[in-house]
Design a protein around this motif. Structure first.
Motif, short mmCIF file in Angstrom:
data_model
loop_
_atom_site.label_atom_id
_atom_site.label_comp_id
_atom_site.label_asym_id
_atom_site.label_seq_id
_atom_site.Cartn_x
_atom_site.Cartn_y
_atom_site.Cartn_z
N PHE A 24 0.82 -1.22 0.00
CA PHE A 24 0.00 0.00 0.00
C PHE A 24 0.85 1.26 0.00
CE2 PHE A 24 -2.67 -3.30 1.87
CZ PHE A 24 -3.85 -3.14 1.14
N THR A 25 1.96 1.23 0.71
CA THR A 25 2.77 2.44 0.86
C THR A 25 3.93 2.53 -0.14
OG1 THR A 25 4.12 1.34 2.55
CG2 THR A 25 2.24 2.64 3.30
N GLN A 26 4.35 1.39 -0.70
CA GLN A 26 5.49 1.42 -1.61
C GLN A 26 5.25 0.60 -2.88
OE1 GLN A 26 9.45 0.96 0.42
NE2 GLN A 26 8.21 0.82 2.27
N PHE A 73 2.69 -1.35 -4.64
CA PHE A 73 1.68 -1.06 -5.66
C PHE A 73 1.63 0.42 -6.01
CE2 PHE A 73 -2.70 -0.84 -7.40
CZ PHE A 73 -2.56 -1.84 -8.37
N THR A 74 1.96 1.26 -5.03
CA THR A 74 1.99 2.71 -5.28
C THR A 74 3.04 3.06 -6.32
OG1 THR A 74 1.38 3.05 -2.96
CG2 THR A 74 2.21 4.95 -4.15
N VAL A 75 4.19 2.42 -6.25
CA VAL A 75 5.25 2.66 -7.25
C VAL A 75 4.82 2.11 -8.61
CG1 VAL A 75 7.59 1.99 -7.92
CG2 VAL A 75 7.13 2.76 -5.58
N MET A 76 4.16 0.96 -8.62
CA MET A 76 3.75 0.34 -9.88
C MET A 76 2.75 1.22 -10.64
SD MET A 76 3.36 -3.54 -8.42
CE MET A 76 2.56 -4.24 -9.86
N ILE A 77 1.75 1.71 -9.95
CA ILE A 77 0.74 2.53 -10.64
C ILE A 77 1.21 3.96 -10.81
CG2 ILE A 77 -0.60 3.23 -8.60
CD1 ILE A 77 -3.10 2.59 -10.41
N PHE A 78 2.11 4.40 -9.95
CA PHE A 78 2.84 5.65 -10.09
C PHE A 78 1.89 6.85 -10.19
CE2 PHE A 78 6.39 8.04 -12.49
CZ PHE A 78 7.08 8.29 -11.32
N THR A 79 2.03 7.68 -11.20
CA THR A 79 1.23 8.90 -11.29
C THR A 79 -0.21 8.66 -11.73
OG1 THR A 79 2.20 9.26 -13.49
CG2 THR A 79 3.17 10.46 -11.66
N PHE A 80 -0.55 7.41 -12.04
CA PHE A 80 -1.94 7.08 -12.33
C PHE A 80 -2.75 6.91 -11.04
CE2 PHE A 80 -0.14 5.88 -16.43
CZ PHE A 80 -1.13 6.28 -17.32
#
Length: 538
Positions: A294-296, A298-305
């Motif tokens: 949640f914090t790193q 998947f957040t990095v994977m979806i990035f600015t989306f």
């Protein structure tokens, strides 16, 4: 507050807020307004094949060691099998796909270094294009063609999808099968009786295949299956005439394949479950805190989306699919060992929600009357969507190019170099003084030469250090002891951060540097490994 000029315009004045309204507007336009599935597939195929050629970096060992290395051994009779294959926790179903490819290359005498490196990812790119097409089709039946186009835009421009989906990871194929299966499930449709191509049979076949390739895929299908069971009017038929027969056939055929390849009956899903869930064996390779996805991750994977995904979930109110994302991230968070690729199958779903919010921002001509007020609204929304597109491309494109072509490319480049040298007869024996599985292996070298790397198989005794850890703790002590009983290699491969410790040893044993390859600008999980160095006997 501006008064709405049309019942289908949202309260924010940005577009259509109701999925049914999107579909109604699309039906008014007619199917001819949107590209056919054939055109979409051709676009995706050309894009992904180009995508695969851009991918020249090393991401995860499993891309080579659990797929291509096994396939190479099946086809050519030599290749390294890691400890997972002796424990029977991997199925031969996924590697067999690439074994067939290697066999074709061999028959056509095209098993050259170039084709051995590029062909597997090109094959995966074709499968990835199918996943792109089905994400478009899934978004189309759920929200209409306008949203589907933006969902496809999100899928093709997301940096992590570009970076990962054409790699020969089992997770990449699992992702494709997941999207295909979700398209056919009736429980995900608003009104399945009027939607095309609803087929629980195809949904179950693709879902069962995904589970056969990666048993953890069952996490997704437990959620979807419970939903289908809840809304189904023919639950007995669903369970006894569809789930059990189809699951038994697909998994039974997989068991037969594994029986043939292992030489004995091996229940891969059971062994996989025991190691990864019941004994937490995966923790041997590192752990992360429970909130990492949640914090790193998947957040990095979806990035600015990410903000567009959140907005799309709220606007679409499709809680079934958004619940699936949360379910998968939540269950994987329970496990200690976490990796980006584990949750790759739900990334396309998240990107489809991003596509929904982008569609809300973009002008939808038939939903607005030709008045000065609506023209002003369209100008405003046009500016918003242009800014959003520029922002998303400007943030994702550099990331995709850098990660695919620059970051951690040295270990790929060094094996490509050694493959060419070996083909010319300049290599006799290779020793890798690197962390285990840091480079491709026989599937890239494609020469049956003696090679040795530092083993890192999990020990049965807790606290025992493997070869890789012992070398990292005391490089000179380890290699001095190791050299007492070695067959001296013609080439030694190591990272620059260990080179300083071993220069005197290498010089005293008649080795000299012959090649150096850039690897990375920043460290990942160890000290900075800036370059990969090749030492050869004088």
């Amino acid at each position: 507050m501006r008064k709405r000029t049309n019942a289908s315009v949202s309260a924010h004045g940005n577009g259509v807020s109701d999925p049914k309204s999107f579909q109604e507007e699309d039906s008014k336009k007619g199917a001819s307004q949107f590209p056919s599935s054939k055109k979409i597939f051709i676009i995706c195929l050309l894009f992904r094949m180009t995508n695969s050629l851009f991918v020249q970096t090393y991401f995860n060992p499993d891309e080579h060691w659990q797929a291509l290395e096994v396939a190479h051994r099946i086809t050519f009779g030599y290749g390294h099998l890691t400890w997972e294959w002796t424990k029977g926790i991997r199925s031969y179903l996924h590697p067999m796909l690439f074994a067939v490819l290697y066999k074709v290359l061999s028959i056509l005498h095209l098993d050259t270094p170039l084709f051995m490196i590029k062909a597997p990812r090109l094959l995966q790119s074709m499968l990835s294009a199918v996943g792109d097409l089905y994400l478009f089709k899934l978004s189309h039946v759920l929200y209409g063609g306008h949203v589907a186009q933006w969902a496809l835009f999100a899928q093709l421009t997301n940096w992590f999808m570009f970076y990962c989906i054409t790699r020969t990871l089992s997770n990449s194929l699992e992702t494709v099968l997941t999207v295909v299966s979700l398209y056919y499930w009736p429980c995900l449709r608003v009104n399945s009786s009027h939607d095309p191509a609803v087929s629980r049979v195809w949904a179950l076949v693709t879902a069962a295949t995904a589970c056969a390739i990666r048993p953890t895929s069952a996490i997704i299908w437990i959620y979807v299956g419970i939903m289908e069971l809840f809304i189904s009017r023919d639950r007995l038929k669903f369970i006894f005439l569809q789930v059990l027969p189809i699951g038994s056939i697909v998994l039974g055929l997989t068991f037969l394949l594994d029986r043939l390849m292992y030489g004995s009956w091996v229940l891969v899903p059971l062994n996989f479950l025991k190691f990864n869930f019941l004994s937490s064996g995966g923790d041997y390779y590192g752990t992360h805190p429970w909130h990492w996805y949640f914090t790193q991750g998947f957040t990095v994977m979806i990035f600015t989306f990410l903000p567009f995904m959140v907005a799309g979930i709220v606007q679409s109110k499709h809680w079934k699919l958004s619940g699936l994302i949360l379910w998968v991230l939540g269950l994987y968070s329970i496990l200690g060992h976490k990796e980006f690729r584990f949750v790759l199958p739900v990334l396309p779903i998240a990107l489809s929600f991003s596509g929904y919010s982008l569609a809300m921002l973009s002008p939808h001509s038939s939903s607005n009357k030709k008045t000065n007020k609506s023209t002003s609204t369209r100008t405003k929304t046009s500016w918003k969507i242009q800014a959003a597109v520029i922002f998303l491309v400007a943030t994702n494109l550099p990331m995709a190019i850098y990660m695919s072509m620059v970051h951690q490319r040295g270990t790929e480049d060094v094996m490509n170099y050694l493959a060419k040298e070996a083909r010319q007869g300049n290599v006799e024996r290779i020793l890798f003084l690197t962390p285990c599985h840091a480079t491709p292996y026989y599937s890239t070298l494609h020469q049956n030469l003696p090679m040795r790397f530092l083993d890192c198989s999990p020990s049965e005794v807790k606290g025992n250090l493997d070869e890789s850890d012992r070398f990292m703790m005391d490089p000179i002590g380890f290699i001095s002891e190791f050299a007492k009983n070695w067959s001296q290699p013609s080439h030694i491969i190591l990272f620059n951060n260990e080179e300083g410790h071993l220069k005197d040893f290498l010089s005293s044993h008649s080795y000299e540097e012959t090649k150096r390859f850039f690897h990375a600008h920043f460290k990942v999980d160890r000290d900075l490994q800036a370059s990969v160095v090749v030492y050869a006997l004088k």
